[in-house]
Design an enzyme around this catalytic site. Structure first.
Site, mmCIF file in Angstrom:
data_model
loop_
_atom_site.group_PDB
_atom_site.id
_atom_site.type_symbol
_atom_site.label_atom_id
_atom_site.label_comp_id
_atom_site.label_asym_id
_atom_site.label_seq_id
_atom_site.Cartn_x
_atom_site.Cartn_y
_atom_site.Cartn_z
ATOM 1 N N GLY A 9 -12.288 -58.399 -21.650
ATOM 2 C CA GLY A 9 -11.090 -57.898 -20.967
ATOM 3 C C GLY A 9 -9.877 -58.324 -21.730
ATOM 4 O O GLY A 9 -9.956 -58.724 -22.876
ATOM 5 N N ASP A 56 -4.905 -58.968 -9.273
ATOM 6 C CA ASP A 56 -5.621 -57.817 -9.810
ATOM 7 C C ASP A 56 -6.895 -57.605 -9.031
ATOM 8 O O ASP A 56 -7.967 -57.425 -9.615
ATOM 9 C CB ASP A 56 -5.919 -58.037 -11.301
ATOM 10 C CG ASP A 56 -6.383 -56.759 -11.993
ATOM 11 O OD1 ASP A 56 -7.019 -56.859 -13.053
ATOM 12 O OD2 ASP A 56 -6.121 -55.663 -11.448
#
Lengths: 969, 196
Positions: free
Chosen positions: A58, A169
């Site tokens: 990520g 998130d």
């Protein structure tokens, strides 16, 4: 590169090697090495971990599955990219450490954190399974299963919030579902500066467009996944726990409906299509879930749940209706901790922007008022107030007043928000307060619009703000508003609020002296007929009743106000309803019924105070209003003592409002003054009038009706106090004020009073002119008050006729007046006393002395019965009686004269005109009896005559007496 | 310090240790070369490249630098790989860019924002330019070495450099915000720090 190790078959130790750009490189090297040279495929090492395979990557780095050689267990190792600023490293590690303290089954466990020259890493719990996103994609699943997983994830999120961590998130992809069924929220709040070429690849670009992956700004700051972002986050504001809530709800929606809610392009908020969706595939969840989602997805963060924990409680209650605990101990702790975070919010610098929940959800609450009152609006208003030679003070006052109101509103709004978020109040109460405040805000908007379009005076604006009602009404809601029965259905409730706002606007227009547009009234009527919100309907009926001219309809509507307020438990409306029914009766002359209604209103008002102690301030206001009405009725009933008592209550009740609403207090004082004057205390009355005028002048600077009334009344008091010249001045000052709105207060009052002065000075033609004008003026209106005034003026005209030498004509007039008066107020009304007294004077002039005595005697006792035992009027009556007694040779005359003197002395005015008369009469008596000091009486009488420019006949009498005294010796 | 040619010769004779040293020396360059074009497959391609050098398939004569030779081989492997992945007809390094060829995504070893920009931009210009620019600026091959590595005349190298820079600049301008005045040259120079 280590050439020395060329011959060794060991895979290079990453940490020891020259700094690699990434572990990937080292891994690749190891792979190539083993591929070329056949060495065992040994995994690269990092500290005591052996890296096994890449699980994913990520923005922050790469995640590997790894083996912990020390603890002999499988872990997930997140390697953080080497190339980042030291502050982000520090922050990351701080967060990881904080996360490590969160020991919750639904939060990914953190085992260790390592830093070093080569790489920083976080060793986390390894979850063998899939992400919730993958599980959902394999769906559809029954809503209960989905909800169960989300509740677990929600609990994890709440636990993190409690530890002060914001995820930033949250999305299904970041929730791990183990093969053992365990749910873990992972990938916490690791927003930091770092690039992700993930976003720069074609696939990633697609995904970015769909908003499914972390978005990068051009400089590489990760800000979360747009598709799940709360509006405030989207705008770039720091994400708070409330933003997590939002993302959670978007995720849950997606889980239940199979797709994310569509976004309204204008507001940036989700449009909840709760009806649609693949309902044939996914069974529809219950409305409690829908309601929860609606709340969690509110655009304004401070309207969402106070905490994630609360939200999860609501959802859990759906799954386990019996066992769900509303205020579980740990969730209370969550609230307390969160509250501490909110109140102890310290803003950190941008560089060091921490993930900890320091964002105050209520920071922006108060500034909502700026949609209505901003610098631009202020400027526009100032501009609108400019023309017409308006005084600077007025203009400034208007703007300041609105400023004050807006500022108080902002405080109140913020207070409501913090109370709710601190867990001090329930969600429903918070909603009620916000509803109340929104209504006030809408009202303020209407006020500013009116000010702008109608260029109102400061006086009117004060009235408008008064009509709007103080913001504090919304603070004092605890039990009162709560008790009002509102419709369950939110749409119906909103419609009710809209109706209330419409009615508010019309009331404001009325206060501003503006007409009601037919269309607006029709809308209100229609909405009232259609609404199920009885409280709103009652309010609308109130307005419609005021509007209609049909007395039957008004009566019907006013009764329905009372009925609706009882049905909806709206105690506040009930007070108003009773008050207005009282007014209805008053107008119809049903004074006792009216008093009955006022009693009910007072009782309802006191009930409200018992229900809601915060209401006390507003209650005082209504007490004043009720007392005012009582005073008015008492005056109509000819009960000056009662009127005074009530007026005093009103003035006292309203005194606390003197600062903001001086005119209302002034009005009350005016009434008290009237009461005092009628009871024969003109000096006390003058004090009240002085204060009333002083308060009024704070607000009023140009000719205004209110000032005129007060000046007139003070003049009347001054007459009673024997200050004729000052009284005349007041009357002359009053005239231009009263002329401003002749339809509201009768200028006839001034005429009458000027006539009274002229009469005292024996200027009978002048007096007659004034009195006749007064009669004409009072004849224009047909309410009972005006009719009574007309009779009073007619009596005065009769007096003039008598003095001008035609007592019989006067008598005829008086008889006619008496008949009409009896029809109006009955036979026991003290106003008849006045007629009788005048009759007595006329009869004496006509030398019918016995009849004169009869009438005078009756008049005196009637006056006493009505409570008037002091004052100039009383003295006047006693003198008349004494004169009749002298004429009929009754010995009581002396006693009565002395009483008269005492009464006049009590007026504290040594030069009262009445004293001249009594002096003359007494002097004559004393002269005959050979007692007392007639000469002193003559002296004083002469002085008084001179001072007040009293009339020729009195002057003659004084001179005649003086002569007799001088002669008699 | 042993010469690259000697190491290669030794490796070809079977000395694995020599191969290891060669690998260690040039691994990073190859890794960088392949990584932003083929992502995770870089290690496979590096391996193929190394195998190809040791097996001498390309007949290395030793009259150019080992580096240049290595990149010739690497380039061939790259094109072979890309051809396999895309349809033959589509692949033309003159016009196709990596972006068009859609290899699997990769996380690149760039760190700062400008680098990301640059890498993105590089991937969008024709492959020939990308190779030329990268080899020139990152591997610091001289124009003559480039000519060898790319098997084209020096003049072509120069014009590719020129056109490549222009194309890159255009790509960068599209990406960069109005605030940043990007000097392509300086960005490229500053990227030399990547190697450090």
């Amino acid at each position: 590169m280590l050439e020395e190790n060329a011959s060794s078959k060991e895979p290079p130790d990453i940490m020891a090697a020259a700094p690699a750009d990434s572990l990937d490189e080292a891994r690749a090297l190891a792979k190539v090495w083993s591929g070329l040279f056949g060495a065992g495929r040994e995994a690269p090492r990092l500290d005591h971990y052996y890296l096994l395979e890449e699980l994913g990557s990520g923005a922050m780095g790469v995640v590997y599955s790894a083996f912990d050689t020390q603890l002999q267990r499988h872990v997930a190792l997140k390697l953080l990219h080497r190339d980042r600023t030291s502050s982000t490293t520090a922050r990351l590690l701080r967060e990881a450490r904080a996360l490590a303290k969160v020991s919750h089954p639904n939060v990914i466990g953190v085992h260790a954190v390592g830093t070093g020259p080569g790489a920083d890493y976080i060793a986390m719990e390894y979850v063998d399974g899939q992400s919730l996103a993958q599980w959902l994609a394999a769906g559809p699943h029954p809503w209960r299963d989905t909800l169960r997983y989300f509740v677990a994830a929600g609990r994890g999120l709440a636990a993190a919030h409690e530890a002060g961590i914001v995820h930033r998130d949250f999305k299904p992809a970041n929730v791990l579902l183990g093969k053992d069924g365990a749910i873990r929220v992972a990938d916490f709040g690791l927003a930091w500066e770092g690039p992700a070429a993930l976003a720069s690849t074609p696939e990633a670009s697609d995904a970015t467009l769909k908003g499914e992956t972390d978005r990068l700004t051009a400089t590489g700051v990760r800000v979360g996944t747009p598709a799940y972002m709360a509006p405030e986050q989207r705008r770039g504001e720091d994400a708070s726990a409330l933003a997590d809530q939002f993302a959670f709800c978007v995720s849950l929606y997606e889980g239940l409906w199979g797709k994310r809610p569509p976004i309204d392009p204008d507001s940036g908020s989700p449009v909840l299509d709760l009806e649609g969706g693949p309902s044939s595939v996914v069974s529809r969840p219950p409305s409690a879930v829908i309601r929860t989602l609606q709340r969690g997805l509110k655009t304004r963060p401070n309207r969402r749940f106070a905490s994630q924990a609360q939200l999860v409680d609501e959802l859990e209650a759906v799954l386990h209706p019996r066992t769900a605990r509303r205020f579980a101990p740990w969730s209370l702790a969550a609230i307390a901790v969160f509250a501490a975070a909110v109140f102890a919010a310290v803003s950190e610098s941008k560089d060091d922007a921490s993930n900890v929940a320091t964002t105050d959800p209520c920071a922006a609450a108060g500034s909502e008022i700026e949609r209505i009152w901003s610098a631009d609006r202020r400027a526009a208003i100032e501009l609108a107030l400019n023309p017409g030679g308006r005084r600077l003070d007025d203009r400034r006052w208007v703007v300041d007043a609105v400023d004050r109101y807006a500022s108080v509103w902002a405080d109140s709004r913020t207070r409501a928000c913090t109370r709710y978020h601190a867990g001090a109040e329930s969600a429903t109460l918070f909603d009620s307060r916000v509803e109340c405040l929104d209504r006030k805000a809408q009202g303020l908007e209407a006020v500013t619009t009116l000010v702008e379009t109608e260029a109102l005076s400061a006086l009117r604006v004060e009235g408008l703000l008064f009509t709007l009602g103080p913001v504090s009404e919304c603070d004092a809601l605890a039990s009162r508003m709560h008790a009002v029965i509102r419709p369950e259905d939110p749409a119906e409730r909103a419609a009710g609020q809209a109706l209330l706002a419409r009615v508010d606007r019309q009331y404001l227009r009325a206060t501003a002296g503006l007409p009601h547009p037919e269309a607006a009234v029709a809308q209100i009527r229609a909405a009232a007929a259609a609404t199920t919100d009885l409280s709103a309907r009652g309010n609308a009926s109130r307005f419609l009743a005021r509007r209609t001219t049909d007395t039957d309809e008004r009566r019907r509507l006013r009764f329905s106000v009372v009925r609706d307020s009882i049905l909806s438990h709206d105690a506040h409306l009930l007070v108003l309803g009773y008050l207005e029914l009282g007014e209805l009766h008053e107008r119809a002359g049903e004074l006792d019924l009216s008093l009955g209604m006022l009693d009910l209103a007072l009782a309802a008002n006191q009930d409200l105070v018992a229900l809601d102690p915060d209401y006390r301030a507003s209650a005082a206001w209504f007490e004043g209003g009720i007392a005012e009405n009582r005073a008015r009725i008492a005056r109509l009933q000819g009960d000056p003592a009662g009127a005074l008592a009530a007026a005093s209550i009103a003035a006292r009740s309203w005194e606390p409002f003197a600062e903001d609403s001086p005119l209302w207090v002034a009005n009350a004082l005016n009434n008290v003054g009237e009461g005092l004057r009628l009871l024969g205390k003109p000096r006390a009355a003058i004090v009240k009038y002085d204060r009333a005028l002083e308060l009024s002048r704070r607000r009023l600077s140009r000719p205004t009706l209110e000032l005129g009334v007060m000046l007139n009344n003070r003049g009347a008091a001054k007459i009673d106090a024997g200050e004729l010249a000052a009284a005349e001045q007041d009357f002359r000052d009053a005239a231009p004020h009263l002329g401003v709105e002749p339809e509201r207060i009768d200028p006839g009052l001034v005429e009458y009073n000027l006539g009274a002065i002229a009469f005292t000075r024996e200027r009978y033609e002048l007096a007659r002119g004034h009195f006749t004008a007064a009669v004409e003026s009072f004849s224009k209106a047909d309410d009972i008050g005006s009719q009574l005034l007309r009779q009073t003026a007619r009596v005065a005209v009769a007096s003039v006729i008598r003095e001008q030498g035609d007592p019989l004509a006067a008598l005829a007039q008086l008889d006619a007046i008496a008949l009409e008066l009896v029809e109006l107020v009955g036979t026991r009304d003290p106003r008849l006393a006045e007629v009788l007294l005048e009759r007595s004077l006329a009869l004496r002039k006509a030398e019918r002395f016995e009849e004169a005595y009869e009438d005078a005697s009756t008049a005196v006792s009637m006056q006493a019965d009505s409570g008037v035992t002091h004052g100039a009027d009383r003295a006047h009556y006693i003198i008349a009686l004494a004169q009749a007694e002298i004429a009929t040779h009754r010995p009581q005359a002396q006693g009565h004269l002395e009483e008269a003197v005492r009464l006049v002395d009590a007026l504290e005015s040594p030069h009262h005109p009445h004293l001249a008369r009594t002096d003359v009469l007494l002097g004559a008596l004393e002269l005959e009896a050979g007692s007392g000091e007639p000469s002193r009486r003559v002296e004083r009488a002469a002085e008084i005559v001179r001072r007040h420019e009293l009339g020729p006949s009195l002057k003659r009498r004084v001179e005649a007496l003086g002569k007799r005294v001088a002669d008699g010796g | 310090m042993v010469d690259d040619h000697e190491l290669l010769a030794a490796w070809r004779r079977g000395d694995q240790a020599a191969g290891g040293v060669l690998l260690q020396r040039h691994f990073r360059a190859l890794y960088r070369f392949f990584r932003n074009k083929v992502g995770n497959q870089a290690d496979d391609l590096i391996q193929l490249t190394m195998l190809a050098t040791v097996k001498g398939r390309d007949g290395f004569r030793g009259d150019c630098s080992f580096r240049a030779y290595l990149f010739i081989v690497a380039r061939h492997e790259l094109f072979r790989f890309l051809r396999k992945r895309s349809h033959e007809a589509d692949f033309d390094p003159q016009t196709s860019s990596i972006y068009d060829l859609r290899p699997s995504p990769s996380a690149v070893a760039g760190a700062r924002g400008e680098q990301v920009l640059l890498l993105e931009a590089l991937r969008c210009i024709p492959l020939q330019y990308q190779l030329t620019l990268e080899l020139h600026y990152w591997e610091e091959l001289s124009t003559s070495e480039l000519a060898e590595a790319l098997e084209v005349p020096v003049g072509t190298v120069k014009s590719r450099l020129r056109r490549g820079r222009a194309a890159l600049e255009a790509e960068l301008k599209r990406r960069v915000s109005r605030d940043d005045a990007t000097d392509t040259e300086s960005v490229l120079r500053s990227l030399a720090l990547l190697r450090g």
